[in-house]
Scaffold this active site. Sequence first.
Site, short mmCIF file in Angstrom:
data_model
loop_
_atom_site.label_atom_id
_atom_site.label_comp_id
_atom_site.label_asym_id
_atom_site.label_seq_id
_atom_site.Cartn_x
_atom_site.Cartn_y
_atom_site.Cartn_z
N SER A 98 0.85 -1.19 0.00
CA SER A 98 0.00 0.00 0.00
C SER A 98 0.88 1.23 0.00
O SER A 98 2.06 1.17 0.40
CB SER A 98 -0.88 0.00 1.25
OG SER A 98 -1.55 1.24 1.42
N TYR A 118 -1.91 -0.24 10.69
CA TYR A 118 -1.93 -0.55 9.26
C TYR A 118 -0.58 -0.21 8.64
O TYR A 118 -0.02 -1.00 7.87
CB TYR A 118 -3.06 0.21 8.57
CG TYR A 118 -3.26 -0.16 7.12
CD1 TYR A 118 -3.65 -1.44 6.75
CD2 TYR A 118 -3.07 0.78 6.10
CE1 TYR A 118 -3.84 -1.79 5.42
CE2 TYR A 118 -3.26 0.45 4.78
CZ TYR A 118 -3.64 -0.84 4.44
OH TYR A 118 -3.82 -1.17 3.11
#
Length: 254
Positions: free
Chosen positions: A149, A162
């Site tokens: 990501s 995250y």
Amino acid sequence: MSNDLMGTVALVTGASSGIGAATARRLAAEGASVALVARREDRLDEVRRSIEAAGGVARAVAVDITSRAGAQAAVDRTVEAFGRLDTVVNNAGVMLIGPFADAPVGEWERMVDVNVLGLLYVTKAALPHLVRAAEDGPRRTADLVNISSSAGRVARPGTAVYNLTKFGVNGFTEALRQELQAKRVRVSVIEPGNVDTELASHTRDELRAGVEEQIRAIEKLQPEDIADAVAYVVTSSRRVAVNEVFVRAADQSW
């Protein structure tokens, strides 16, 4: 349908929706037989039917990769069905946004389980088959692609755990790339920015409106944009190793 991956077998995790489903369809269109791995069997069957309707070959494998047994079963069932394994796309992931101090510990555990442990378990189970494919497969190379990501590069408030998982995926990918380089198993990471998928819907109800407001002005990437990046990596000549692909939405500044 092209034949760039004809005679090869791909396994895609998180294949029931979003980037995983789009990637599975794209790899099948390139000629690969594709194992669709996720927990939601009904959604996997929808993806499988769409691939078969387009002339491709796919098999639904409903397992939970956050257990070692589930990840091993995913690989074993793929090899049993198709006889080999040439490409793995570790796409399964979950993003649970919110201030660290207020977040339920269960959310941290879920992100670590899916984003880190699931990826590690699948990779460990798949590696012997990838090494073998690089030795004797039709393309004399094999590919392991980890979907990370932009959060693996850029840390922001509310995404601490995250970020932890995705920075970790990036570091793991680079170290493993160096370990496997001589064996012609190419290890790559793709870092998508904001993509129009279910990922943001995992956020708690009381935080979702704030997340949606943050990204409201962004024209999101589509899952197919990331599938294009995966296809570019795995269809490249064996003399080419694409180590990293960072794809942001054009409107995304972070």
